[in-house]
Design an enzyme around this catalytic site. Structure first.
Site, PDB file in Angstrom:
ATOM      1  N   GLN A  13      24.970  15.040 -13.692  1.00 26.70           N
ATOM      2  CA  GLN A  13      24.191  14.251 -12.722  1.00 26.70           C
ATOM      3  C   GLN A  13      22.797  14.838 -12.516  1.00 26.70           C
ATOM      4  O   GLN A  13      21.796  14.124 -12.550  1.00 26.70           O
ATOM      5  CB  GLN A  13      24.927  14.179 -11.370  1.00 26.70           C
ATOM      6  CG  GLN A  13      24.281  13.191 -10.412  1.00 26.70           C
ATOM      7  CD  GLN A  13      24.733  13.340  -8.966  1.00 26.70           C
ATOM      8  OE1 GLN A  13      25.421  14.298  -8.603  1.00 26.70           O
ATOM      9  NE2 GLN A  13      24.342  12.405  -8.132  1.00 26.70           N
ATOM     10  N   TYR A 141      35.840  25.818  -5.073  1.00 31.34           N
ATOM     11  CA  TYR A 141      34.423  25.579  -5.395  1.00 31.34           C
ATOM     12  C   TYR A 141      33.531  26.393  -4.458  1.00 31.34           C
ATOM     13  O   TYR A 141      32.609  27.093  -4.891  1.00 31.34           O
ATOM     14  CB  TYR A 141      34.149  24.078  -5.261  1.00 31.34           C
ATOM     15  CG  TYR A 141      32.721  23.648  -5.476  1.00 31.34           C
ATOM     16  CD1 TYR A 141      32.119  23.735  -6.719  1.00 31.34           C
ATOM     17  CD2 TYR A 141      31.990  23.096  -4.419  1.00 31.34           C
ATOM     18  CE1 TYR A 141      30.816  23.295  -6.915  1.00 31.34           C
ATOM     19  CE2 TYR A 141      30.695  22.650  -4.602  1.00 31.34           C
ATOM     20  CZ  TYR A 141      30.102  22.764  -5.849  1.00 31.34           C
ATOM     21  OH  TYR A 141      28.812  22.329  -6.029  1.00 31.34           O
TER      22      TYR A 141
HETATM   23  P1  NAD Z   1      28.036  17.468 -13.225  1.00 26.58           P
HETATM   24  O1  NAD Z   1      29.516  17.635 -13.189  1.00 26.58           O
HETATM   25  O2  NAD Z   1      27.476  16.098 -13.147  1.00 26.58           O
HETATM   26  O3  NAD Z   1      27.455  18.143 -14.551  1.00 26.58           O
HETATM   27  C1  NAD Z   1      27.917  19.372 -15.033  1.00 26.58           C
HETATM   28  C2  NAD Z   1      27.701  19.380 -16.536  1.00 26.58           C
HETATM   29  O4  NAD Z   1      28.162  20.643 -17.018  1.00 26.58           O
HETATM   30  C3  NAD Z   1      28.489  18.293 -17.275  1.00 26.58           C
HETATM   31  O5  NAD Z   1      27.632  17.538 -18.104  1.00 26.58           O
HETATM   32  C4  NAD Z   1      29.505  19.078 -18.112  1.00 26.58           C
HETATM   33  O6  NAD Z   1      29.795  18.486 -19.372  1.00 26.58           O
HETATM   34  C5  NAD Z   1      28.810  20.414 -18.273  1.00 26.58           C
HETATM   35  N1  NAD Z   1      29.744  21.500 -18.552  1.00 26.58           N
HETATM   36  C6  NAD Z   1      30.999  21.680 -18.057  1.00 26.58           C
HETATM   37  N2  NAD Z   1      31.553  22.777 -18.588  1.00 26.58           N
HETATM   38  C7  NAD Z   1      30.638  23.321 -19.423  1.00 26.58           C
HETATM   39  C8  NAD Z   1      30.635  24.466 -20.258  1.00 26.58           C
HETATM   40  N3  NAD Z   1      31.698  25.261 -20.350  1.00 26.58           N
HETATM   41  N4  NAD Z   1      29.524  24.739 -20.955  1.00 26.58           N
HETATM   42  C9  NAD Z   1      28.437  23.913 -20.903  1.00 26.58           C
HETATM   43  N5  NAD Z   1      28.386  22.800 -20.140  1.00 26.58           N
HETATM   44  C10 NAD Z   1      29.485  22.516 -19.409  1.00 26.58           C
HETATM   45  O7  NAD Z   1      27.430  18.391 -12.090  1.00 26.58           O
HETATM   46  P2  NAD Z   1      26.042  18.229 -11.319  1.00 26.58           P
HETATM   47  O8  NAD Z   1      26.269  17.354 -10.159  1.00 26.58           O
HETATM   48  O9  NAD Z   1      24.969  17.926 -12.262  1.00 26.58           O
HETATM   49  O10 NAD Z   1      25.881  19.703 -10.725  1.00 26.58           O
HETATM   50  C11 NAD Z   1      25.160  20.706 -11.401  1.00 26.58           C
HETATM   51  C12 NAD Z   1      25.198  21.963 -10.549  1.00 26.58           C
HETATM   52  O11 NAD Z   1      24.676  21.681  -9.243  1.00 26.58           O
HETATM   53  C13 NAD Z   1      26.591  22.543 -10.328  1.00 26.58           C
HETATM   54  O12 NAD Z   1      26.516  23.947 -10.280  1.00 26.58           O
HETATM   55  C14 NAD Z   1      26.963  22.038  -8.964  1.00 26.58           C
HETATM   56  O13 NAD Z   1      27.870  22.879  -8.323  1.00 26.58           O
HETATM   57  C15 NAD Z   1      25.625  22.051  -8.267  1.00 26.58           C
HETATM   58  N6  NAD Z   1      25.586  21.144  -7.126  1.00 26.58           N
HETATM   59  C16 NAD Z   1      25.647  19.805  -7.315  1.00 26.58           C
HETATM   60  C17 NAD Z   1      25.608  18.960  -6.212  1.00 26.58           C
HETATM   61  C18 NAD Z   1      25.667  17.465  -6.358  1.00 26.58           C
HETATM   62  O14 NAD Z   1      25.753  16.758  -5.340  1.00 26.58           O
HETATM   63  N7  NAD Z   1      25.602  16.927  -7.560  1.00 26.58           N
HETATM   64  C19 NAD Z   1      25.517  19.504  -4.923  1.00 26.58           C
HETATM   65  C20 NAD Z   1      25.507  20.886  -4.777  1.00 26.58           C
HETATM   66  C21 NAD Z   1      25.507  21.703  -5.895  1.00 26.58           C
HETATM   67  N1  SER Z   2      28.069  17.379  -3.968  1.00 31.33           N
HETATM   68  C1  SER Z   2      28.856  18.546  -4.192  1.00 31.33           C
HETATM   69  C2  SER Z   2      30.320  18.242  -4.115  1.00 31.33           C
HETATM   70  O1  SER Z   2      30.642  17.310  -3.400  1.00 31.33           O
HETATM   71  C3  SER Z   2      28.500  19.599  -3.176  1.00 31.33           C
HETATM   72  O2  SER Z   2      28.306  20.785  -3.822  1.00 31.33           O
HETATM   73  O3  SER Z   2      31.090  18.924  -4.705  1.00 31.33           O
END
Ligand code: NAD
Ligand code: SER
Length: 313
Positions: A13, A141
């Site tokens: 995302q 998490y």
């Molecule tokens: P997401 O799940 O959409 O994307 C994660 C990506 O990592 C996926 O494309 C997946 O294929 C890839 N992945 C998984 N395992 C892997 C591996 N072993 N090696 C390489 N790639 C791998 O997550 P996101 O929403 O894009 O979040 C990214 C980061 O931001 C994460 O650390 C998440 O905790 C953090 N975060 C996201 C949000 C949110 O609302 N989206 C909020 C807080 C924190």
């Molecule tokens: N948007 C994220 C989740 O719901 C917060 O890190 O997991």
């Protein structure tokens, strides 16, 4: 030294949008996207298949491209992590430690790693949650993010690794699908509002959570990474505030654009996770240290989501 960027977890995302923004800043040839899987719509730049838990594979790619900065996004998010806690711990911790070790060994000049509002827990004060407060996360998490923060601070203090981090709220964007979090409803609701005019929400109506529109989150990421190192006083992770709303608030805002929109509520296991998180965030340290200021509120985010999703239809 020329900046060469590796984004790990680039097909997710945030990665989908962050890679685009980094390519604007650094040039397409200087930003390498990497993930287990290739992006659904291939971007214009380089892509490497990579499992971040494979330390040798990671080092190979870093050397091959002369990488100087890593943005580490690969992780299991809150809801998915609860289904497989030990795997989530392995991925979320090993990935981070592999990257921090590369930085300690001087292969990298800078690291970005996102934390989350999930570092807070049921005993944390819920409103305007402070940077420093009770943190007893009750999800795997959240535990992995809190431990990750401690490792980031440790590598900075002990080895001088220039690692920077933000505690993202729930992120909402129209370009890419969310990846298994508790805040995902706030993306799905827009798609369903356009498709069927109704949405069954997996959180209850009054569950207010800290949220942010993706353009603000991407800008915050670039701003914290571009800031002069002396301005980055917190090396665990910065609170980052945007908008705070509940499913009921969001449904009311959507009705201003789609008056017949209907929402129903069927809370599932994600409700228990949401109940342990803050309702809103005090991000005064980010504002003071590196000048953070969100631009979008609930109204402008909702309008912009619909404008862009309609164009995509
Ligand atoms: P997401 O799940 O959409 O994307 C994660 C990506 O990592 C996926 O494309 C997946 O294929 C890839 N992945 C998984 N395992 C892997 C591996 N072993 N090696 C390489 N790639 C791998 O997550 P996101 O929403 O894009 O979040 C990214 C980061 O931001 C994460 O650390 C998440 O905790 C953090 N975060 C996201 C949000 C949110 O609302 N989206 C909020 C807080 C924190
Ligand atoms: N948007 C994220 C989740 O719901 C917060 O890190 O997991």
């Amino acid at each position: 030294m020329k900046d060469k960027i590796l984004v790990i977890g680039s097909s997710g995302q945030i990665g989908t949008e962050l890679v685009e923004a980094l390519r604007v800043q650094f040039g397409s040839d200087n930003v390498i996207a990497s993930d287990l899987k290739a992006p659904e719509i291939p971007g214009e730049g380089l892509f490497e298949a990579l499992d971040v838990t494979d330390r040798e594979g990671l080092l190979r790619i870093v050397k091959k491209h002369g990488i100087t900065q890593i943005y580490l996004l690969a992780a299991l998010l809150s809801a998915t992590a609860e289904k497989n806690p030990l795997f989530a711990w392995k991925l979320n911790m090993e990935g981070l430690l592999n990257v921090l070790e590369l930085a300690r060994e001087k292969h990298l000049a800078k690291v970005y790693w996102p934390s989350s509002i999930a570092v807070f827990g049921p005993n944390t004060p819920k409103d305007h949650t402070a940077q420093y407060t009770i943190m007893e996360p009750s999800t795997v998490y959240g535990i992995s993010k809190q431990s990750g923060e401690r490792w980031c601070e440790y590598y900075y203090a002990k080895y001088g690794v220039d690692v920077r981090s933000l505690r993202y709220p729930g992120l909402i964007g129209w370009k890419s699908a969310p990846g298994g979090g508790t805040t995902d409803y706030a993306v799905h609701i827009f798609h369903e509002a356009l498709k069927s005019g109704s949405y069954e929400c997996f959180l209850g109506p009054e569950t207010a959570l800290p949220m942010m529109y993706m353009p603000d989150a991407i800008r915050a990421t670039l701003e914290v990474m571009n800031a002069d190192p002396g301005r980055i006083k917190i090396r665990s992770s910065y609170n980052l505030g945007g908008i705070s709303f509940s499913p009921k608030d969001l449904a009311e805002e959507i009705r201003k654009i789609i008056p017949a929109f209907k929402i129903s509520y069927k809370p599932d296991s994600r409700q228990q996770i949401a109940d342990t998180w803050p309702r809103s965030i005090d991000d005064s340290a980010s504002r003071l240290d590196w000048g953070w200021k969100p631009l979008y509120d609930l109204k402008t985010m909702t309008e912009d989501m619909f404008i862009n999703l309609k164009k995509k239809q």
